[in-house]
Design an enzyme around this catalytic site. Structure first.
Site, mmCIF file in Angstrom:
data_model
loop_
_atom_site.group_PDB
_atom_site.id
_atom_site.type_symbol
_atom_site.label_atom_id
_atom_site.label_comp_id
_atom_site.label_asym_id
_atom_site.label_seq_id
_atom_site.Cartn_x
_atom_site.Cartn_y
_atom_site.Cartn_z
ATOM 1 N N VAL A 125 36.250 41.783 52.365
ATOM 2 C CA VAL A 125 36.603 42.739 51.312
ATOM 3 C C VAL A 125 37.194 42.027 50.105
ATOM 4 O O VAL A 125 37.287 42.610 49.022
ATOM 5 C CB VAL A 125 37.603 43.791 51.836
ATOM 6 C CG1 VAL A 125 36.947 44.648 52.905
ATOM 7 C CG2 VAL A 125 38.854 43.128 52.380
ATOM 8 N N ALA A 126 37.597 40.784 50.270
ATOM 9 C CA ALA A 126 38.152 39.992 49.164
ATOM 10 C C ALA A 126 37.920 38.520 49.472
ATOM 11 O O ALA A 126 37.952 38.101 50.633
ATOM 12 C CB ALA A 126 39.644 40.266 48.986
ATOM 13 N N SER A 127 37.665 37.749 48.417
ATOM 14 C CA SER A 127 37.403 36.329 48.589
ATOM 15 C C SER A 127 38.040 35.570 47.434
ATOM 16 O O SER A 127 37.843 35.919 46.268
ATOM 17 C CB SER A 127 35.897 36.052 48.624
ATOM 18 O OG SER A 127 35.633 34.675 48.766
ATOM 19 N N ALA A 128 38.821 34.548 47.765
ATOM 20 C CA ALA A 128 39.495 33.736 46.753
ATOM 21 C C ALA A 128 39.278 32.264 47.073
ATOM 22 O O ALA A 128 38.537 31.918 47.995
ATOM 23 C CB ALA A 128 40.982 34.076 46.698
ATOM 24 N N SER A 129 39.929 31.396 46.327
ATOM 25 C CA SER A 129 39.692 29.961 46.468
ATOM 26 C C SER A 129 40.251 29.401 47.770
ATOM 27 O O SER A 129 39.770 28.389 48.277
ATOM 28 C CB SER A 129 40.316 29.211 45.294
ATOM 29 O OG SER A 129 41.710 29.474 45.229
ATOM 30 N N ALA A 131 41.219 31.534 50.731
ATOM 31 C CA ALA A 131 40.902 32.311 51.936
ATOM 32 C C ALA A 131 40.118 33.557 51.560
ATOM 33 O O ALA A 131 39.943 33.881 50.380
ATOM 34 C CB ALA A 131 42.196 32.687 52.661
ATOM 35 N N VAL A 133 39.328 37.815 53.207
ATOM 36 C CA VAL A 133 39.942 38.846 54.048
ATOM 37 C C VAL A 133 38.862 39.756 54.625
ATOM 38 O O VAL A 133 37.951 40.205 53.900
ATOM 39 C CB VAL A 133 40.956 39.685 53.243
ATOM 40 C CG1 VAL A 133 41.569 40.773 54.117
ATOM 41 C CG2 VAL A 133 42.054 38.788 52.676
ATOM 42 N N LYS A 147 43.081 37.579 57.440
ATOM 43 C CA LYS A 147 42.931 36.586 56.374
ATOM 44 C C LYS A 147 42.562 35.249 57.007
ATOM 45 O O LYS A 147 43.263 34.756 57.895
ATOM 46 C CB LYS A 147 44.245 36.464 55.597
ATOM 47 C CG LYS A 147 44.158 35.592 54.367
ATOM 48 C CD LYS A 147 45.445 35.691 53.543
ATOM 49 C CE LYS A 147 45.343 34.896 52.257
ATOM 50 N NZ LYS A 147 46.571 35.046 51.424
ATOM 51 N N ASP A 282 54.202 36.248 43.028
ATOM 52 C CA ASP A 282 52.793 36.321 42.633
ATOM 53 C C ASP A 282 52.428 37.788 42.413
ATOM 54 O O ASP A 282 51.436 38.294 42.961
ATOM 55 C CB ASP A 282 51.923 35.695 43.723
ATOM 56 C CG ASP A 282 50.565 35.246 43.200
ATOM 57 O OD1 ASP A 282 50.394 35.190 41.960
ATOM 58 O OD2 ASP A 282 49.668 34.962 44.009
#
Length: 526
Positions: A125-129, A131, A133, A147, A282
């Protein structure tokens, strides 16, 4: 070979966006400036420098995007136009294959996913540099978010960090401005942030601490960590449902009181900072949601706890005294505090620093409170501090960056938000606790366990001391007399040695003065 190819790609991307011109033209060497003019032939760069740097970092990939995000918080080091542009960097990267994610989860759990999860959504459902989720449901019916760290992310990060360290050292050697910007220090700070985020166990501990701190406030929801399913590479937590804070129209349509939501955000931040000394650092819109469930309607939901800020008692005391001085417009006291804390060289002229602080603060204090930006005041102070070689503390830079985020978010929700008026009760209570009679009571309370242990022992300790005076211990007295005799003997030897040395030196000096004349006299006699 891989590092060489990567370095070649970095150089090509930077040159394509004109970063070589910014660097080479700022260097004092005439040959390098000539090289910049040669390399500029046939190239034009009309976009502002900050935009070009942002585009270059986005092209270089997620690690450089993350570096730009960290760099955007160092407004004490970089020009404000570059900092504003870097703050726009978005950490959106393609997800890695679900098969790899599933394998990492099973390796962390030590058993098949089906043994733990009733269902596990393969698409993230979410992707970052760092990790991505996934959502899932445990066999007991609890909905969770999982995560998962990116595969081999540590190796990728270490390789790029090595290149960044070499580039920072090169910039410091070639450019006086580069030395002032302290690039190696910035890279080291970035290294720390990244490795903190790479440890999901640390993130879980941060979340648990914030959840415990905020439990009585009823303004903020933090997911519960499921410890027996989590590790350093996989984090399983309670799934949170809400509306992203950026979707203001959706929140308004759901009946959320937007001005109250803005005030609550300020309350949450100042409570974490001034009461607990432990704050979510953050707090950009991507990590904040709002609950519209009936039981928790209108509460904030915080996500992603990889970066938190902490303030110790010394930081709090320094901030408390500074706030008191600011509110009283006692700029000389602000300057004195900087010198006393060792943040500026002891040789700094207090009157000059006082004048610089006054120039920053007076324009803000003469405006209506609702038009004052506390974040901008801090930013201007950090920029002004460069000419006095102020050593900016990392925890306060993180505080300033988070305050800017909170203030910007609050004003986006409610343009009439009066940040200072909202924060004033917390500031006053905190300052009383730090420097007033409440601080004395708190200190006594903290020391009470030690007093409770010591007080029952006082009669015995007093009795022992009086008895030793009334009935001295012969062995103890004999030892003291021996020590005194040895001390007197050592003093005599030192006196004799110093006297002999002085006599020898005096004789040598006298002979050095007398011998030339004596030699001349003997020569005449001859």
């Amino acid at each position: 070979m891989r590092n060489t190819l990567r370095l070649g790609l970095i150089v090509w991307v930077l040159m394509r966006h004109g970063m070589d011109q910014l660097v080479l033209r700022s260097l004092p060497h005439a040959g390098l400036r000539l090289l910049a003019r040669v390399l500029a032939i046939g190239r034009t760069h009309d976009a502002p420098r900050g935009e070009r740097l942002r585009l270059a970092l986005e092209r270089l990939g997620p690690i450089f995007v993350k570096f730009g995000q960290v760099l955007s918080t160092r407004r004490d080091l970089i020009p404000h136009d570059i900092a504003d542009e870097l703050a726009r960097l978005q950490d959106r990267v393609p997800p890695f294959p679900s098969e790899q994610s599933r394998a990492m989860v099973e390796r962390s759990l030590g058993r098949p996913i089906e043994a733990v999860f009733r269902s596990f959504e393969p698409d993230p459902v979410a992707s970052a540099s760092i990790a991505q989720v996934h959502f899932g449901v445990l066999h007991d019916g609890r909905e969770v978010a999982v995560k998962v760290l990116r595969p081999n992310v540590l190796d990728i990060i270490e390789a790029d960090l090595g290149l960044l360290r070499k580039a920072a050292a090169w910039i410091e050697r070639l450019s006086p401005d580069g030395r002032r910007l302290r690039p190696r220090e910035v890279v080291a700070e970035f290294d720390k942030y990244l490795h903190d985020e790479l440890d999901l166990g640390r993130e879980a501990a941060n979340a648990a601490q914030l959840r415990r701190n905020m439990s009585g406030l009823d303004l903020l929801l933090i997911p519960e960590m499921i410890w027996d399913l989590s590790s350093a590479e996989v984090l399983v937590m309670e799934r949170m449902r809400g509306v992203p804070i950026s979707q203001i129209d959706t929140l308004r349509a759901a009946g959320v009181d937007i001005p109250k939501l803005a005030r609550d955000g300020v309350t949450i931040f100042f409570t974490q900072v001034f009461r607990d000394g432990f704050f979510h650092a953050d707090m950009h819109p991507g990590n904040i949601m709002v609950s519209i469930a009936p039981a928790t309607f209108g509460r904030y939901i915080a996500l992603d706890f990889g970066i938190v800020g902490t303030l110790d008692s010394r930081d709090k005391e320094y901030l408390a005294q500074n706030f008191l001085a600011f509110f009283r417009r006692d700029y000389r006291r602000v300057a004195e505090l900087h010198v006393e804390s060792g943040w500026v060289p002891a040789s700094t002229r207090v009157d000059e620093l006082e004048g610089a602080v006054r120039a920053v603060c007076e324009p803000h204090f003469d405006r209506p409170l609702k038009d004052i930006s506390l974040g901008q005041v801090l930013m201007r102070l950090f920029q002004t501090s460069r000419r006095f070689n102020v050593e900016i503390q990392p925890q306060l830079v993180l505080l300033q960056k988070t305050l800017l985020n909170v203030e910007g978010l609050g004003r986006q929700l409610d343009p009439e938000l009066d940040l200072w008026q909202t924060a004033k009760p917390f500031l006053e209570r905190w300052m009383n606790e730090q420097v007033g009679w409440r601080a004395l009571l708190a200190s006594i309370k903290d020391e009470a366990p030690r007093y409770a242990k010591l007080i029952p022992e006082l009669p015995r300790l007093l009795h022992d001391a009086l008895r030793r005076q009334a009935h001295p211990d012969p062995a103890h007295d004999q030892l003291l007399r021996a020590l005194l005799r040895e001390q007197r003997r050592t003093n005599r030897l030192l006196t004799i040695g110093l006297g002999a040395t002085g006599g020898f030196v005096s004789g040598a000096l006298f002979a050095w003065w007398l011998l030339p004349g004596l030699w001349h006299w003997l020569h005449r006699l001859h």
